[in-house]
Design an enzyme around this catalytic site. Structure first.
Site, PDB file in Angstrom:
ATOM      1  N   GLY A  41      -0.110 -41.789  -0.917  1.00 25.06           N
ATOM      2  CA  GLY A  41      -1.198 -41.481  -1.235  1.00 25.06           C
ATOM      3  C   GLY A  41      -2.007 -41.488   0.351  1.00 25.06           C
ATOM      4  O   GLY A  41      -2.844 -40.368   0.344  1.00 25.06           O
ATOM      5  N   HIS A  42      -2.030 -42.294   1.279  1.00 26.24           N
ATOM      6  CA  HIS A  42      -2.491 -41.870   2.603  1.00 26.24           C
ATOM      7  C   HIS A  42      -2.210 -41.206   3.677  1.00 26.24           C
ATOM      8  O   HIS A  42      -2.306 -40.163   3.948  1.00 26.24           O
ATOM      9  CB  HIS A  42      -2.150 -43.148   3.385  1.00 26.24           C
ATOM     10  N   GLN A  82     -14.730 -57.145   2.652  1.00 22.98           N
ATOM     11  CA  GLN A  82     -14.855 -56.321   1.871  1.00 22.98           C
ATOM     12  C   GLN A  82     -14.298 -56.686   0.461  1.00 22.98           C
ATOM     13  O   GLN A  82     -13.484 -56.555  -0.755  1.00 22.98           O
ATOM     14  CB  GLN A  82     -14.617 -54.891   1.922  1.00 22.98           C
ATOM     15  N   SER A 113      -0.910 -47.208  -5.314  1.00 25.05           N
ATOM     16  CA  SER A 113      -1.970 -47.506  -5.030  1.00 25.05           C
ATOM     17  C   SER A 113      -1.322 -49.520  -4.141  1.00 25.05           C
ATOM     18  O   SER A 113      -0.156 -49.460  -4.257  1.00 25.05           O
ATOM     19  CB  SER A 113      -2.885 -48.753  -5.705  1.00 25.05           C
TER      20      SER A 113
HETATM   21  O1  PAF Z   1     -10.674 -48.041   1.165  1.00 22.37           O
HETATM   22  C1  PAF Z   1     -10.070 -48.439   1.802  1.00 22.37           C
HETATM   23  O2  PAF Z   1      -8.844 -48.774   2.104  1.00 22.37           O
HETATM   24  C2  PAF Z   1     -10.858 -49.340   2.483  1.00 22.37           C
HETATM   25  O3  PAF Z   1     -11.843 -49.498   1.555  1.00 22.37           O
HETATM   26  C3  PAF Z   1     -11.353 -48.802   3.278  1.00 22.37           C
HETATM   27  C4  PAF Z   1     -12.420 -47.226   3.602  1.00 22.37           C
HETATM   28  C5  PAF Z   1     -10.276 -48.554   5.241  1.00 22.37           C
HETATM   29  C6  PAF Z   1     -12.267 -48.963   4.503  1.00 22.37           C
HETATM   30  O4  PAF Z   1     -12.022 -50.946   4.860  1.00 22.37           O
END
Ligand code: PAF
Length: 283
Positions: free
Chosen positions: A36-37, A61, A185
């Site tokens: 995905g990345h 987060q 994921s």
């Molecule tokens: O989607 C993510 O992996 C994270 O929320 C991000 C955008 C890198 C911010 O830490």
């Protein structure tokens, strides 16, 4: 490929590229890179001269009790994946490089972040939006690429760029799925074999609702019922299953515009998200 750990070093590198007229695209990640990345890196490469991948597991987060401490860290594999994908630079800061101990300013979003994942994970999106704003100021990209799997995150980041006037174009990547349909994921690796099987029902149930929509059903309650009928068969615990407008994430009763059917589901202790965009048809 270069690896930069300091904020000043990253800003200097990006300014060098800018001065030689090269455009920069950022793919922000928390590492543990999967296909995905890499699909986001491919989008970045098609658009810009230079691609920066940031790898930073952002503590702000994660709420108390979430998986910050166990979040998978796979630096060697991530570095190799970036090299193979043709990334120019990994920005890989430590926590003290990103955050002053006495930091007192952050960014908050007050509308789009109130529902869906924001309702279940208080503070999550303030953490995301602040770190993304910082990454924009550090990596100085012309483009930044985010995936549609985190649909709410994508909407909020587009709002961040609009409301704070970042001169950055946001590019969107499709959800990338395993061969059996499970959305990719980093958290999938927490699943046991049985849970992995049960998790397949997330996408299958969304698809069942999508088919019902395509057959003419426009009432959100009926579409959500169809999702729940299938998903609850295998004992998935639903955090939310909601249909919202794509633009402002407003809760809908009828699908009368392009909408997103977004779900968060606990499979055992693992919380997974997925979504499908219901394209508007002639109603
Ligand atoms: O989607 C993510 O992996 C994270 O929320 C991000 C955008 C890198 C911010 O830490």
């Amino acid at each position: 490929m270069i690896v930069i750990e300091s904020v000043a070093g990253m800003q200097a590198q990006s300014r060098n590229w800018q001065q030689s007229g090269e455009s920069i695209a950022l793919v922000a990640t928390m590492g543990n890179l999967h296909q995905g990345h890499i699909s986001l890196v491919d989008i970045a490469k098609n658009k810009a001269d230079r691609v920066v991948v940031s790898i930073f597991v952002n503590p702000t987060q994660f709420a108390e009790g979430e998986d910050l401490d166990t979040y998978p860290k796979t630096w060697d594999a991530d570095k190799t994946a970036c090299e193979l994908a043709g990334v120019d630079c990994i920005f890989f800061p430590g926590e003290s490089e990103m955050y002053y101990k006495n930091k007192s300013i952050g960014v908050s979003e007050e509308s789009l972040s109130q529902s869906l994942c924001g309702a279940s994970r208080p503070g999550h999106f303030s953490g995301v939006v602040t770190v993304v704003a910082k990454l924009f100021n550090i990596c100085l990209p012309d483009y930044a690429v985010f995936g549609r799997k985190d649909f709410q995150q994508l909407s909020i980041i587009k709002r961040l760029v609009r409301d704070l006037n970042f001169p950055i174009e946001i590019l969107e990547g499709d959800i990338i799925r395993e061969a059996d349909g499970l959305a990719m994921s980093s958290r999938n690796q927490y699943l046991s074999a049985d849970e992995r099987l049960a998790a397949l029902l997330i996408n299958q149930s969304l698809h069942a609702a999508e088919l019902l929509y395509e057959s003419g059903e426009k009432q959100c309650s009926a579409l959500i019922r169809r999702f729940l009928e299938t998903a609850e068969q295998v004992g998935l615990r639903i955090d939310y299953a909601e249909i919202r407008s794509v633009e402002h994430l407003e809760l809908l009763e009828m699908v009368f515009e392009q909408s997103v059917f977004a779900v968060a589901v606990y499979v055992g202790d693992t919380r997974l998200i997925d979504n499908v965009v219901l394209k508007s048809t002639e109603i």
